[in-house]
Design a protein around this motif. Structure first.
Motif, PDB file in Angstrom:
ATOM      1  N   ILE A  54       0.832  -1.197   0.000  1.00 18.48           N
ATOM      2  CA  ILE A  54       0.000   0.000   0.000  1.00 18.48           C
ATOM      3  C   ILE A  54       0.865   1.245   0.000  1.00 18.48           C
ATOM      4  O   ILE A  54       0.559   2.238  -0.646  1.00 18.48           O
ATOM      5  N   VAL A  55       1.980   1.173   0.738  1.00 20.01           N
ATOM      6  CA  VAL A  55       2.890   2.323   0.799  1.00 20.01           C
ATOM      7  C   VAL A  55       3.294   2.707  -0.619  1.00 20.01           C
ATOM      8  O   VAL A  55       3.238   3.880  -1.010  1.00 20.01           O
ATOM      9  N   LEU A  86      -6.546   1.300   2.164  1.00 16.78           N
ATOM     10  CA  LEU A  86      -6.521   0.805   3.541  1.00 16.78           C
ATOM     11  C   LEU A  86      -7.800   0.029   3.843  1.00 16.78           C
ATOM     12  O   LEU A  86      -7.762  -1.024   4.494  1.00 16.78           O
ATOM     13  N   LEU A  87      -8.931   0.536   3.349  1.00  9.36           N
ATOM     14  CA  LEU A  87     -10.202  -0.142   3.615  1.00  9.36           C
ATOM     15  C   LEU A  87     -10.313  -1.475   2.869  1.00  9.36           C
ATOM     16  O   LEU A  87     -10.919  -2.416   3.378  1.00  9.36           O
ATOM     17  N   THR A  88      -9.703  -1.548   1.661  1.00  7.72           N
ATOM     18  CA  THR A  88      -9.747  -2.853   0.972  1.00  7.72           C
ATOM     19  C   THR A  88      -8.941  -3.889   1.759  1.00  7.72           C
ATOM     20  O   THR A  88      -9.242  -5.071   1.703  1.00  7.72           O
ATOM     21  N   HIS A 214      -9.104  -4.681  -5.911  1.00 10.56           N
ATOM     22  CA  HIS A 214      -7.901  -4.725  -5.085  1.00 10.56           C
ATOM     23  C   HIS A 214      -6.824  -3.780  -5.638  1.00 10.56           C
ATOM     24  O   HIS A 214      -6.094  -3.144  -4.898  1.00 10.56           O
ATOM     25  N   MET A 215      -6.765  -3.678  -6.964  1.00 10.33           N
ATOM     26  CA  MET A 215      -5.721  -2.858  -7.595  1.00 10.33           C
ATOM     27  C   MET A 215      -6.101  -1.386  -7.671  1.00 10.33           C
ATOM     28  O   MET A 215      -5.254  -0.511  -7.576  1.00 10.33           O
ATOM     29  N   PHE A 216      -7.392  -1.121  -7.898  1.00  5.67           N
ATOM     30  CA  PHE A 216      -7.863   0.262  -8.026  1.00  5.67           C
ATOM     31  C   PHE A 216      -9.375   0.255  -7.830  1.00  5.67           C
ATOM     32  O   PHE A 216     -10.017  -0.782  -8.030  1.00  5.67           O
ATOM     33  N   ALA A 246     -13.748  -6.992  -2.128  1.00  2.00           N
ATOM     34  CA  ALA A 246     -12.738  -5.968  -1.816  1.00  2.00           C
ATOM     35  C   ALA A 246     -13.308  -4.555  -1.960  1.00  2.00           C
ATOM     36  O   ALA A 246     -13.308  -3.776  -1.018  1.00  2.00           O
ATOM     37  N   TYR A 247     -13.812  -4.247  -3.154  1.00  2.24           N
ATOM     38  CA  TYR A 247     -14.230  -2.878  -3.466  1.00  2.24           C
ATOM     39  C   TYR A 247     -15.443  -2.410  -2.668  1.00  2.24           C
ATOM     40  O   TYR A 247     -15.435  -1.337  -2.060  1.00  2.24           O
TER      41      TYR A 247
END
Lengths: 296, 276
Positions: A54-55, A86-88, A214-216, A246-247
């Motif tokens: 995530i960073v 962060l929420l995903t 997950h990616m966007f 995830a989303y």
């Protein structure tokens, strides 16, 4: 083998009243809790490590926002995107099922699944109990690193949403756990038909990773056409089960989905849970019927 | 010395041949593995294409517009495919070997243990991504405004090699940690998470947190030199700063190879067999 599958439903009554099934279930839960706590050090390090990608994403999106003069992309400000990633992570903590489908197909391949056929234990219920235990321990240990990271990043989040949104969020998370469980369990049951399912699992992971958000955020696909007039890729993904792992919960917390759309999407999510639970059960029944017990 | 080298080369070729025979025995599986790794890669490429629908550049005035950025991505694909093909399959087995005591069988052989442990398995399907990387590099370079000089083209393979060496040393250090600790699944995950920092141009790490992170990942764990320096050599003019980074990469590659070798030897000296 279908006989064994039918006897396991009858046995709990034969061994001590209506609570025996529940007691078995709690025993399984307790065993799994103990099993998981053996490697707690590994657990904490592993959880913190998961924030590292995530960073990189945060820096990447910051660079993208620096280069454009836009304040938001697909309705997401830079802060929204950080909060979204962060929420995903939270959603994935509920919906991801590491080793579930692989474990089921392996137990079919090496024959160890037959112990569940002769014991008065329902395999799917056992797996669910084991998974809940796994998740509970994960949350107990992971709450510290999660809380730490969220506290440090609190400025990226919008104000805490209203109570109804929070209820919808929690509901979407619980449903995402069940959806993830039943999808992966069904996938593992394919092991009854194909001896080696690792490539199918891999293909699933690929589709899941791309379509789950997950990616966007999936909203970024809202302007990408499918070829059918007025239907974007995001519209198609809405009706598939993947984005709910995830989303969806993340978007609910961030207030991107509200009102009637929120109610409709929760129904779609619940519908997928039912569909996958039935698929899992049917796969188990039909699978055990054709199972021929390899291995010693 | 030459004789020893010849011996190791011929043993390596024997390993490679055996792995190729194995891969070709299960051809369908081999093709599936190629397809899945290409699938992951295309997914990432699609993500980058999506990003460039929102922006023309990664970071303001960094020079990483679409084509140079894809040259960067191609370089990453080439380096990672070499590492994944040559070293990762063996390293993944090591964890299990330490736990089960299978490492003993390697230590009693008249061969260098590090060579045996890091190169006995070759995964040919991982080269698929590298080939796509080469194609992508060709596409990106042909469409870039900047034309790479002959010196840049000569330096490029050398810098790729340096990148591979730095990643290899990292794997060896983690392998050494496996021997020290016994079980360390998280440390292997650590490898993936750490190399994650090398996936994007170093310029994105700026600001109060990014600056120190960039320094750390350049000079302490030289992960940012791995893809950035060769990609920059091909995608951007060779300026003064670029030469400094090239020198740093050469030094980092040699130093990390030596340090990882020493750490690995120390770990082997501490190894207590798990078998009975």
């Amino acid at each position: 083998m279908s006989d064994a599958a039918s006897t396991d439903r009858a046995l709990p009554h034969a061994t001590g009243g209506p609570f025996a099934g529940l007691r078995t279930w709690f025993t399984m839960l307790a065993i799994c809790l103990e099993e998981r706590l053996v490697y707690r050090g590994d657990f904490i390090i592993g959880t913190l490590m998961r924030f590292l990608p995530i960073v990189t994403q945060v820096f990447l999106w910051t660079a993208v926002f620096n280069a454009t003069s836009k304040a938001d992309i697909a309705g997401y400000s830079r802060n929204d995107i950080v909060a979204y990633y962060l929420l995903t992570m939270v959603t994935r903590a509920f919906s991801s099922m590491p080793g579930l489908s692989g474990g089921i197909s392996r137990s079919v391949r090496d024959g160890s699944v037959k112990k569940y056929l002769v014991q008065p234990v329902d395999y799917v219920a056992y797996l669910l109990a084991a998974r809940i235990a796994h998740k509970l321990v994960y949350y107990i240990v992971a709450i510290l690193p999660f809380a730490g990271v969220f506290y440090v990043c609190r400025s990226y989040f919008p104000a805490v949403p209203d109570a109804l949104t929070i209820v919808a969020y929690v509901l979407s998370l619980v449903l995402s756990f069940l959806l993830g469980f039943f999808m992966e369990a069904t996938l593992g049951m394919l092991g009854f038909w194909f001896l080696e399912v690792s490539s199918i699992i891999f293909a699933y992971m690929l589709v899941q990773y791309l379509l789950s958000g997950h990616m966007f955020p999936i909203d970024m696909l809202a302007d990408i056409p499918t070829g059918i007039a007025g239907v974007s890729i995001a519209d198609v993904i809405r009706w598939l089960p993947f984005e709910y792992t995830a989303y969806f919960p993340a978007a609910v917390w961030l207030g991107k989905i509200q009102g009637a759309t929120l109610a409709r999407d929760l129904c779609i999510e619940a519908g997928w849970v039912v569909v996958m639970a039935v698929a899992c059960r049917v796969a188990w029944w039909r699978g055990t019927r054709r199972y021929s017990a390899f291995g010693g | 010395m030459v004789l020893t080298m010849q011996r190791y080369v011929s043993i390596f070729l024997t390993f490679a041949r055996a792995c190729l025979v194995r891969d070709m025995t299960f051809r369908a599986n081999f093709l599936l593995e190629c397809v899945t790794s290409l699938g992951w890669m295309s997914m990432n490429l699609a993500f980058y294409l999506l990003i460039f629908t929102f922006t023309s550049e990664i970071g303001r005035n960094t020079g990483w517009s679409k084509e140079p950025f894809f040259a960067f991505v191609a370089t990453g694909l080439i380096i990672n495919s070499i590492v994944q093909a040559l070293f990762m399959p063996s390293a993944e087995e090591l964890t299990e070997m330490v736990r089960t005591g299978g490492l003993d069988a390697v230590l009693v052989q008249p061969l260098d243990a590090q060579f045996m442990l890091s190169m006995h398995r070759i995964d040919f399907s991982s080269f698929a991504n590298g080939l796509v990387g080469v194609g992508l590099l060709g596409w990106a370079v042909s469409r870039m405004d900047h034309v790479p000089s002959l010196v840049a083209w000569l330096l490029y393979p050398l810098l790729i090699l340096c990148g591979v060496v730095i990643l290899y040393s990292l794997i060896i250090m983690l392998a050494a940690a496996t021997i020290f600790l016994g079980r360390n699944q998280s440390l292997y995950d650590f490898w993936f998470y750490l190399t994650n920092f090398s996936r994007y141009p170093a310029e994105i790490y700026s600001g109060p947190w990014g600056g120190p992170l960039r320094m750390l990942c350049t000079f302490v764990i030289p992960i940012l030199l791995v893809v950035n320096v060769p990609a920059r050599a091909i995608a951007m003019p060779l300026s003064g700063e670029a030469w400094g980074l090239i020198a740093a990469t050469l030094i980092a590659a040699s130093a990390s190879l030596v340090i990882s070798r020493l750490v690995f030897q120390a770990a082997l000296a501490k190894y207590r067999s798990a078998s009975s």
